[in-house]
Design a protein around this motif. Structure first.
Motif, PDB file in Angstrom:
ATOM      1  N   ARG A 120       0.841  -1.193   0.000  1.00 20.50           N
ATOM      2  CA  ARG A 120       0.000   0.000   0.000  1.00 20.50           C
ATOM      3  C   ARG A 120       0.879   1.247   0.000  1.00 20.50           C
ATOM      4  O   ARG A 120       1.758   1.381   0.852  1.00 20.50           O
ATOM      5  N   ARG A 130      -3.530   8.005   5.079  1.00 24.31           N
ATOM      6  CA  ARG A 130      -4.216   7.697   3.820  1.00 24.31           C
ATOM      7  C   ARG A 130      -3.387   6.670   3.066  1.00 24.31           C
ATOM      8  O   ARG A 130      -2.178   6.841   2.929  1.00 24.31           O
ATOM      9  N   THR A 132      -3.653   3.610  -0.333  1.00 27.36           N
ATOM     10  CA  THR A 132      -4.383   3.115  -1.490  1.00 27.36           C
ATOM     11  C   THR A 132      -4.218   1.608  -1.600  1.00 27.36           C
ATOM     12  O   THR A 132      -3.119   1.083  -1.428  1.00 27.36           O
ATOM     13  N   ALA A 143      -9.334   3.916  -1.727  1.00 28.30           N
ATOM     14  CA  ALA A 143      -8.584   4.935  -0.990  1.00 28.30           C
ATOM     15  C   ALA A 143      -9.082   4.893   0.448  1.00 28.30           C
ATOM     16  O   ALA A 143     -10.238   5.213   0.725  1.00 28.30           O
TER      17      ALA A 143
END
Length: 150
Positions: A120, A130, A132, A143
């Motif tokens: 990730r 954050r 992905t 996301a």
């Protein structure tokens, strides 16, 4: 609390350690974007200092099992729970130059991921993490946004 300024002097590995609470999982699939677990979803991600992690996502409004026994759910109850939740745990490795981490999955409620390494890309800004997921368990690209638990 990690701020963008202080993140310059703290390794990304150290920044990840702790407990994070789910804000959202925005998924793009077939040209459409949607919140994978819907409004009101809850979740938790824990990275420990020894390289272990656990993560769980649970949609709001999962149906209660009429039987009162999780082993005796109806097909519809079972399908709703599978579609509305995901959990896995194992170890993790951080690639600081690559600004990514890899989940080394030991067990998962999506068995296809067991024994797999899922990489990730991530960023931490203030209290938000954050990352992905290029191959989300429900298809598409997800996301994920988490906030550091207080």
């Amino acid at each position: 609390m990690v701020t963008p300024e202080s993140s310059l002097s703290i390794s990304q590995d150290a920044q990840l350690v702790g407990t994070w609470t789910l804000i959202s999982v925005l998924t793009e699939r077939d040209g459409k974007q949607f919140d994978a677990y819907g409004p009101g979803a809850k979740g938790s991600l824990v990275f420990d200092a020894n390289g272990r992690y656990s993560i769980i996502f649970i949609a709001a409004g999962l149906p209660k099992f009429v039987s009162g026994n999780r082993s005796a759910g109806t097909a519809d109850e079972n399908a709703a729970v599978v579609a509305g939740s995901l959990a896995h745990f194992g170890t993790y490795v951080v690639d600081e130059p690559g600004k990514s981490f890899t989940f080394q999955i030991e067990r998962a409620t999506f068995p296809n991921w067991q024994g797999k390494n899922n990489k990730r890309s991530f960023v931490i800004v203030g209290d938000e993490l954050r990352f992905t997921d290029p191959h989300a368990s429900g298809g598409g690209v997800a996301a994920n946004i988490f906030r550091r638990a207080k």
